[in-house]
Design a protein around this motif. Structure first.
Motif, PDB file in Angstrom:
ATOM      1  N   SER A  50       6.765  -6.715  -4.606  1.00 57.88           N
ATOM      2  CA  SER A  50       7.710  -6.418  -3.535  1.00 57.88           C
ATOM      3  C   SER A  50       7.129  -5.525  -2.454  1.00 57.88           C
ATOM      4  O   SER A  50       7.444  -5.678  -1.275  1.00 57.88           O
ATOM      5  N   ASN A  51       6.271  -4.561  -2.848  1.00 57.58           N
ATOM      6  CA  ASN A  51       5.691  -3.670  -1.841  1.00 57.58           C
ATOM      7  C   ASN A  51       4.190  -3.445  -2.027  1.00 57.58           C
ATOM      8  O   ASN A  51       3.584  -2.649  -1.310  1.00 57.58           O
ATOM      9  N   GLY A  52       3.578  -4.132  -2.984  1.00 58.78           N
ATOM     10  CA  GLY A  52       2.146  -4.018  -3.176  1.00 58.78           C
ATOM     11  C   GLY A  52       1.694  -2.748  -3.858  1.00 58.78           C
ATOM     12  O   GLY A  52       0.496  -2.450  -3.890  1.00 58.78           O
ATOM     13  N   VAL A  53       2.612  -1.991  -4.428  1.00 59.02           N
ATOM     14  CA  VAL A  53       2.252  -0.740  -5.090  1.00 59.02           C
ATOM     15  C   VAL A  53       1.473  -1.019  -6.371  1.00 59.02           C
ATOM     16  O   VAL A  53       1.702  -2.027  -7.037  1.00 59.02           O
ATOM     17  N   ASN A  54       0.510  -0.157  -6.692  1.00 59.02           N
ATOM     18  CA  ASN A  54      -0.329  -0.290  -7.903  1.00 59.02           C
ATOM     19  C   ASN A  54      -1.067  -1.630  -7.955  1.00 59.02           C
ATOM     20  O   ASN A  54      -1.199  -2.242  -9.020  1.00 59.02           O
ATOM     21  N   ILE A  79     -13.636   3.349  -1.859  1.00 57.33           N
ATOM     22  CA  ILE A  79     -12.438   4.182  -1.761  1.00 57.33           C
ATOM     23  C   ILE A  79     -11.155   3.363  -1.800  1.00 57.33           C
ATOM     24  O   ILE A  79     -10.082   3.906  -2.055  1.00 57.33           O
ATOM     25  N   GLY A  80     -11.248   2.050  -1.544  1.00 64.98           N
ATOM     26  CA  GLY A  80     -10.032   1.252  -1.479  1.00 64.98           C
ATOM     27  C   GLY A  80     -10.241  -0.173  -1.943  1.00 64.98           C
ATOM     28  O   GLY A  80     -11.364  -0.631  -2.139  1.00 64.98           O
ATOM     29  N   ILE A  81      -9.117  -0.870  -2.136  1.00 63.84           N
ATOM     30  CA  ILE A  81      -9.107  -2.289  -2.493  1.00 63.84           C
ATOM     31  C   ILE A  81      -8.243  -3.015  -1.477  1.00 63.84           C
ATOM     32  O   ILE A  81      -7.109  -2.605  -1.196  1.00 63.84           O
ATOM     33  N   VAL A  82      -8.769  -4.098  -0.915  1.00 64.82           N
ATOM     34  CA  VAL A  82      -8.034  -4.872   0.080  1.00 64.82           C
ATOM     35  C   VAL A  82      -6.788  -5.479  -0.558  1.00 64.82           C
ATOM     36  O   VAL A  82      -6.867  -6.084  -1.633  1.00 64.82           O
ATOM     37  N   GLY A  83      -5.646  -5.314   0.128  1.00 62.81           N
ATOM     38  CA  GLY A  83      -4.391  -5.832  -0.417  1.00 62.81           C
ATOM     39  C   GLY A  83      -3.642  -6.705   0.559  1.00 62.81           C
ATOM     40  O   GLY A  83      -3.789  -7.918   0.564  1.00 62.81           O
ATOM     41  N   PHE A 125      10.211   1.327   6.587  1.00 63.20           N
ATOM     42  CA  PHE A 125       9.020   1.191   5.760  1.00 63.20           C
ATOM     43  C   PHE A 125       8.504   2.543   5.291  1.00 63.20           C
ATOM     44  O   PHE A 125       8.377   3.492   6.065  1.00 63.20           O
ATOM     45  N   GLU A 126       8.200   2.627   3.997  1.00 59.98           N
ATOM     46  CA  GLU A 126       7.624   3.827   3.399  1.00 59.98           C
ATOM     47  C   GLU A 126       6.268   3.450   2.795  1.00 59.98           C
ATOM     48  O   GLU A 126       6.188   2.589   1.921  1.00 59.98           O
ATOM     49  N   LEU A 127       5.219   4.096   3.262  1.00 66.70           N
ATOM     50  CA  LEU A 127       3.878   3.837   2.734  1.00 66.70           C
ATOM     51  C   LEU A 127       3.765   4.449   1.340  1.00 66.70           C
ATOM     52  O   LEU A 127       3.943   5.656   1.176  1.00 66.70           O
ATOM     53  N   PRO A 128       3.502   3.637   0.312  1.00 67.50           N
ATOM     54  CA  PRO A 128       3.386   4.179  -1.037  1.00 67.50           C
ATOM     55  C   PRO A 128       2.325   5.271  -1.133  1.00 67.50           C
ATOM     56  O   PRO A 128       1.317   5.251  -0.419  1.00 67.50           O
ATOM     57  N   GLU A 129       2.546   6.228  -2.033  1.00 73.59           N
ATOM     58  CA  GLU A 129       1.655   7.378  -2.152  1.00 73.59           C
ATOM     59  C   GLU A 129       0.246   6.999  -2.592  1.00 73.59           C
ATOM     60  O   GLU A 129      -0.705   7.722  -2.327  1.00 73.59           O
ATOM     61  N   ASN A 130       0.116   5.871  -3.300  1.00 69.22           N
ATOM     62  CA  ASN A 130      -1.208   5.510  -3.800  1.00 69.22           C
ATOM     63  C   ASN A 130      -1.913   4.488  -2.912  1.00 69.22           C
ATOM     64  O   ASN A 130      -2.701   3.686  -3.373  1.00 69.22           O
ATOM     65  N   ALA A 163      -4.519  -6.793  -8.216  1.00 66.85           N
ATOM     66  CA  ALA A 163      -3.647  -7.405  -9.225  1.00 66.85           C
ATOM     67  C   ALA A 163      -2.968  -8.667  -8.701  1.00 66.85           C
ATOM     68  O   ALA A 163      -2.742  -9.622  -9.462  1.00 66.85           O
ATOM     69  N   HIS A 164      -2.638  -8.704  -7.407  1.00 65.11           N
ATOM     70  CA  HIS A 164      -1.858  -9.833  -6.904  1.00 65.11           C
ATOM     71  C   HIS A 164      -2.595 -11.163  -7.042  1.00 65.11           C
ATOM     72  O   HIS A 164      -1.976 -12.216  -7.102  1.00 65.11           O
ATOM     73  N   LEU A 165      -3.924 -11.116  -7.090  1.00 66.92           N
ATOM     74  CA  LEU A 165      -4.695 -12.353  -7.233  1.00 66.92           C
ATOM     75  C   LEU A 165      -4.550 -12.978  -8.608  1.00 66.92           C
ATOM     76  O   LEU A 165      -4.769 -14.175  -8.780  1.00 66.92           O
ATOM     77  N   LEU A 166      -4.183 -12.168  -9.605  1.00 65.03           N
ATOM     78  CA  LEU A 166      -4.338 -12.573 -10.997  1.00 65.03           C
ATOM     79  C   LEU A 166      -3.027 -12.820 -11.732  1.00 65.03           C
ATOM     80  O   LEU A 166      -3.042 -13.163 -12.916  1.00 65.03           O
ATOM     81  N   VAL A 167      -1.928 -12.647 -11.047  1.00 67.64           N
ATOM     82  CA  VAL A 167      -0.626 -12.869 -11.693  1.00 67.64           C
ATOM     83  C   VAL A 167      -0.506 -14.320 -12.146  1.00 67.64           C
ATOM     84  O   VAL A 167      -0.789 -15.253 -11.390  1.00 67.64           O
ATOM     85  N   ASP A 168      -0.128 -14.513 -13.384  1.00 67.56           N
ATOM     86  CA  ASP A 168       0.081 -15.846 -13.967  1.00 67.56           C
ATOM     87  C   ASP A 168      -1.186 -16.688 -14.013  1.00 67.56           C
ATOM     88  O   ASP A 168      -1.128 -17.921 -13.997  1.00 67.56           O
TER      89      ASP A 168
END
Length: 290
Positions: free
Chosen positions: A106-110, A239-243, A199-204, A60-65
Motif C-alpha cells: 500500500s505504501n512501500g514500507v519495509n 545506502i538505499g534500495i530502489v522502490g 502523503f507521509e514519507l515513511p520513517e525508513n 520485496a515487491h519484486l518477489l511477492v508470490d
C-alpha cells in the motif's frame, strides 16, 4: 494510497512505477561489480546487489508470490544481449527467499528482501560485493577519519531509459542523483497530484533525485542506491534500495528509497538464522583496482 502491482506500486498505472536508471550514460563493463540481474523463469525481473558471495539484497515487491524455484540471479553482467563479453557472467539459483515481514504494498514500507543462493559466486573484478551503510549513517558527522555523508549518490541498472520506453535497457546504465532531506522530499512529493497533501514519507525511507531527466525509472526495482566513500571512487557503500516513484526524471520530484541503515538489525538477524558470517564493515573494504 497505492494499488498493488507485480512490478511496483501504482495509484495510476501510467503515473507511479518501480525504478531503474534513465541516465544517458552507460556504465563501463565491470563497473559497479555488485549489481546483479534477477530473472523469473528466464525472463528479466529486476535488480539487486551482491552483499556477500551468496547473498543478494533486493526489494520485496519484486518477489511477492514468486517461488524460489522460479528465480535465478546473474552476476558479472553488462550487456544482456551479448554473448561475448570480456568475462562471462555467472548465474546462480536461489535456495531461500526472505521478505521483510512488515512489507506493505500500500505504501512501500519495509520494501526489502534477501535472496540466499544455492552456491556462492566466484569473486573477481567483475563480481564483487558492496558493503552496507551502518546504523549511524543518518546522523553521520563530518569529522576527520570519519565517513561523511555525500551530496550525490548513484543508481545502476538495466531498466527503461525513460518512463515511456517500452523496453528495458540491454546495457547497464548509471545515473548520479542528489540526496534530498526528508522534510524537503515529503513537501515536494505532496505537491504531486498522485500523492497529495496527505502523503507521509515513511520513517525508513530516504530520498534522492528531483532533477530533470536524471532518475531511476520503470522496470528495475531492487537495484542499489550507492555512494563513494570519502571521495574514493573505487570504494562504495549502499545506502538505499530502489522502490517506487512518481513517473521518472521530473524536475523537483525526488523518489523514496528503502533506507538500508534502518534495516541492518533485520539483515544481521536473517544472516545469523542462515548461519552466515557477519558482513564486512565499510571501513575495511579494500579499494578495487581497475
Amino acid at each position: 494510497m497505492f494499488a498493488a502491482k507485480k512490478q511496483g506500486f501504482n495509484a495510476d498505472e501510467t503515473e507511479v512505477g518501480v525504478k531503474v536508471t534513465v541516465s544517458q550514460e552507460y556504465a563501463r563493463e565491470g563497473q559497479f561489480p555488485w549489481t546483479v540481474v534477477l530473472f523469473k523463469n528466464g525472463r528479466f525481473l529486476g535488480g539487486g546487489s551482491l552483499i556477500s558471495e551468496r547473498v543478494v539484497l533486493t526489494a520485496a515487491h519484486l518477489l511477492v508470490d514468486i517461488s524460489k524455484e522460479a528465480l535465478s540471479v546473474r552476476a558479472g553482467e553488462w550487456d544482456l544481449a551479448s554473448a561475448s563479453e570480456t568475462v562471462d557472467p555467472e548465474e546462480r539459483n536461489v535456495s531461500s527467499i526472505e521478505l521483510h515481514e512488515g512489507f506493505r504494498y500500500s505504501n512501500g514500507v519495509n520494501n526489502i528482501a534477501l535472496l540466499y543462493l544455492d552456491r556462492p559466486f566466484e569473486l573477481n573484478d567483475f563480481i564483487r560485493p558492496i558493503c552496507l551503510a551502518n546504523r549511524e549513517w543518518p546522523s553521520r558527522p563530518n569529522r576527520p577519519n570519519h565517513p561523511s555523508r555525500p551530496d550525490r549518490c548513484q543508481v545502476a541498472g538495466w531498466g527503461k531509459r525513460s518512463f515511456s520506453d517500452p523496453h528495458h535497457s540491454n546495457i547497464k546504465r548509471q545515473v548520479k542523483l542528489p540526496l534530498v532531506d526528508r522534510e524537503s522530499c515529503q513537501c515536494l512529493l505532496r505537491r504531486t497530484p498522485q500523492l497529495g497533501q496527505s502523503f507521509e514519507l515513511p520513517e525508513n525511507m530516504i530520498c534522492a533525485g528531483g532533477e530533470y531527466e536524471k532518475d531511476a525509472c520503470v522496470g528495475d526495482g531492487g537495484s542499489s542506491l550507492f555512494c563513494s566513500l570519502d571521495g574514493e571512487f573505487q570504494r562504495y557503500e549502499q545506502i538505499g534500495i530502489v522502490g517506487w516513484g512518481v513517473k521518472c526524471g521530473q524536475q523537483d520530484v525526488p523518489a523514496p528509497y528503502t533506507d538500508v541503515s534502518k534495516f541492518r538489525d533485520w539483515i544481521d538477524r536473517s544472516l545469523a538464522r542462515h548461519c552466515h558470517e557477519p558482513l564486512i564493515d565499510c571501513q575495511y573494504m579494500v579499494p578495487r583496482k581497475l
